[in-house]
Design a protein around this motif. Structure first.
Motif, PDB file in Angstrom:
ATOM      1  N   PHE A  58      37.245 112.399 -35.874  1.00 44.66           N
ATOM      2  CA  PHE A  58      37.910 113.249 -36.870  1.00 44.66           C
ATOM      3  C   PHE A  58      38.019 114.687 -36.355  1.00 44.66           C
ATOM      4  O   PHE A  58      39.056 115.332 -36.487  1.00 44.66           O
ATOM      5  CB  PHE A  58      37.144 113.218 -38.191  1.00 44.66           C
ATOM      6  N   THR A  62      41.450 116.688 -35.571  1.00 46.81           N
ATOM      7  CA  THR A  62      41.733 117.951 -36.252  1.00 46.81           C
ATOM      8  C   THR A  62      42.046 119.044 -35.237  1.00 46.81           C
ATOM      9  O   THR A  62      42.919 119.874 -35.465  1.00 46.81           O
ATOM     10  CB  THR A  62      40.533 118.363 -37.125  1.00 46.81           C
ATOM     11  N   THR A  90      45.027 115.583 -43.679  1.00 44.25           N
ATOM     12  CA  THR A  90      43.611 115.332 -43.439  1.00 44.25           C
ATOM     13  C   THR A  90      43.326 113.855 -43.225  1.00 44.25           C
ATOM     14  O   THR A  90      42.611 113.483 -42.311  1.00 44.25           O
ATOM     15  CB  THR A  90      42.772 115.862 -44.611  1.00 44.25           C
ATOM     16  N   PHE A  91      43.858 113.011 -44.101  1.00 43.26           N
ATOM     17  CA  PHE A  91      43.657 111.572 -43.921  1.00 43.26           C
ATOM     18  C   PHE A  91      44.918 110.830 -44.268  1.00 43.26           C
ATOM     19  O   PHE A  91      45.418 110.990 -45.371  1.00 43.26           O
ATOM     20  CB  PHE A  91      42.503 111.067 -44.789  1.00 43.26           C
ATOM     21  N   VAL A  93      44.383 111.399 -40.237  1.00 38.95           N
ATOM     22  CA  VAL A  93      44.444 112.631 -39.463  1.00 38.95           C
ATOM     23  C   VAL A  93      45.810 112.703 -38.784  1.00 38.95           C
ATOM     24  O   VAL A  93      46.203 111.796 -38.058  1.00 38.95           O
ATOM     25  CB  VAL A  93      43.322 112.692 -38.407  1.00 38.95           C
ATOM     26  N   ASN A 112      42.733 107.777 -35.601  1.00 38.74           N
ATOM     27  CA  ASN A 112      42.604 107.189 -36.928  1.00 38.74           C
ATOM     28  C   ASN A 112      41.898 105.837 -36.925  1.00 38.74           C
ATOM     29  O   ASN A 112      41.041 105.598 -37.786  1.00 38.74           O
ATOM     30  CB  ASN A 112      43.967 107.112 -37.617  1.00 38.74           C
ATOM     31  N   VAL A 115      38.211 106.654 -36.638  1.00 39.70           N
ATOM     32  CA  VAL A 115      37.660 107.207 -37.885  1.00 39.70           C
ATOM     33  C   VAL A 115      37.424 106.086 -38.892  1.00 39.70           C
ATOM     34  O   VAL A 115      36.354 105.994 -39.508  1.00 39.70           O
ATOM     35  CB  VAL A 115      38.594 108.290 -38.471  1.00 39.70           C
ATOM     36  N   THR A 119      33.665 104.748 -39.957  1.00 39.28           N
ATOM     37  CA  THR A 119      33.285 104.879 -41.362  1.00 39.28           C
ATOM     38  C   THR A 119      32.940 103.519 -41.958  1.00 39.28           C
ATOM     39  O   THR A 119      31.968 103.396 -42.714  1.00 39.28           O
ATOM     40  CB  THR A 119      34.434 105.538 -42.159  1.00 39.28           C
TER      41      THR A 119
END
Length: 153
Positions: A58, A62, A90-91, A93, A112, A115, A119
């Motif tokens: 992430f 960013t 943001t999501f 990304v 992505n 991420v 998660t």
């Protein structure tokens, strides 16, 4: 001040991610050799590794959309279309160079999935560790009362 703190966190996460991931995986392999892989401690190590991957990816995603040189130079340097502005999300990304010639993505394609996978691993490992954790222990006073008066239990 909060912008500086946020930038500092995004700078530190990709630097911290590889050592945290390496330590977690080394401990998991060590536990696997000992045959103690499916216990709450091992699952929490796996959750930490997944969270580390997710946060590191992430932060890298960013960073990819931030430019210190200006929008036109940043988009041209990244090989994207000439752009008037960069649009951030943001999501998932995302940082897209948007201009007359179309739009081009600045964030690498692997960010992505990393991420989401990190998660998911962290959430599933944490939930499984909670399910496998032993229940609350009885205090020694409760055990003594139960032995003294067995029909009460």
């Amino acid at each position: 001040m909060t912008e500086i703190a946020g930038t500092a966190v995004l700078f530190v996460l990709p630097i911290i991610t590889p050592p945290v991931l390496a330590v977690c995986l080394a401990l998991l392999f060590r536990r696997a050799r000992a045959g103690a892989l499916l216990n709450p401690g091992s699952l929490l190590l796996l959750a930490l590794a997944g969270a580390s991957v997710a946060l590191g990816a992430f932060a890298i995603g960013t960073w990819c959309g931030d430019s210190l040189t200006g929008t036109e130079q940043h988009c041209a340097f990244s090989g994207s279309t000439p752009a008037d502005r960069v649009v951030h999300r943001t999501f998932p990304v995302s940082a897209r160079c948007v201009g007359d010639g179309g739009a081009g993505e600045l964030v690498p394609a692997w960010v992505n999935p990393a991420v989401i996978t990190g998660t998911s691993i962290a959430a599933l490992a944490t939930a499984t560790a909670a399910a496998l954790a032993p229940g609350p222990r009885r205090s020694s006073a409760a055990r003594t009362r139960r032995r003294a008066n067995p029909e009460e239990a």
